[in-house]
Design an enzyme around this catalytic site. Sequence first.
Site: not given
Ligand code: 5PN
Ligand code: ZN
Ligand code: ZN
Length: 268
Positions: A100, A207
Amino acid sequence: MTDTKVYFLDGGTLLLDGYHIYWNQGPGGDVRIPAYSVLIEHAEGRFLIDTGFDYDHTMKYLAFEKPTQTPEQTIPGALKLLGLEPKDIDVVFNTHFHFDHCGGNKHFPHARKICHKDEVAQACNPEVFEHLGYSDLSFSVEAAEARGRSDELTHGQTRENTTFEGVEGDFELAKGVHMIATPGHTIGHYSCMVERANDRPMMLVLDAAYTRRNLETLCQASFHLDPAEGVRSMRKIRELAEKHDAELFFSHDMEAFQTYRTGPNFYS
Ligand code: 5PN
Ligand code: ZN
Ligand code: ZN
């Protein structure tokens, strides 16, 4: 000299269970989260921090996150809202390579690309529990080849145009744009603090803390490489934000995101 401008490029939404956002705390249940990238227009160039998720990739590997993304929420679409095209971006900085945050890298073959020195190698050979996070490998021929997924390179990516400059520790990406090493979520995760001419600095937590509640309670997301390091990174963000009286911006906090300026509305 023109003042630095910061634009949030709305990249659509994903669905997570509450226990993923708040590791070991929850509550569980569907939570829709925003995903976005940040454009920093600076006297030294246009810097793009992350590139959001790719809708087709997400549907192929993480359809259970029920992605939503309008044409205006793709990277080319979001830049177009500002009268820009991908070729107008000088530097792409990836805070880490979760899907993402790197899904739109394919649009920037011409740009300088920078990330933490260990982050590409981790995407090439992730821990078993990191495979889904590091699932979009279209940002790097090296990573796609290492994971046997070269067939997913569809935008003329080459070794040359997907090679990253590796950095480590805290450093200034451009004058007043401070990259802050915040490992834990991933091996080489970065947060970013941007000084403004006439306002408080902006702390882009990224994050290291998906939401305000994550930071306030030091409760990180369930997606992480090293949770103890993740807590140290959240403490580091809190101390820096307090010291510089910075305004906090969270990566995946829908309630907060709804108050952020997006599209052509910028921070300066
Ligand atoms: C939104 C999101 N979905 C799945 C994952 C993951 O497996 O590691 C980071 C992550 C995400 O930020
Ligand atoms: Zn993220
Ligand atoms: Zn991440």
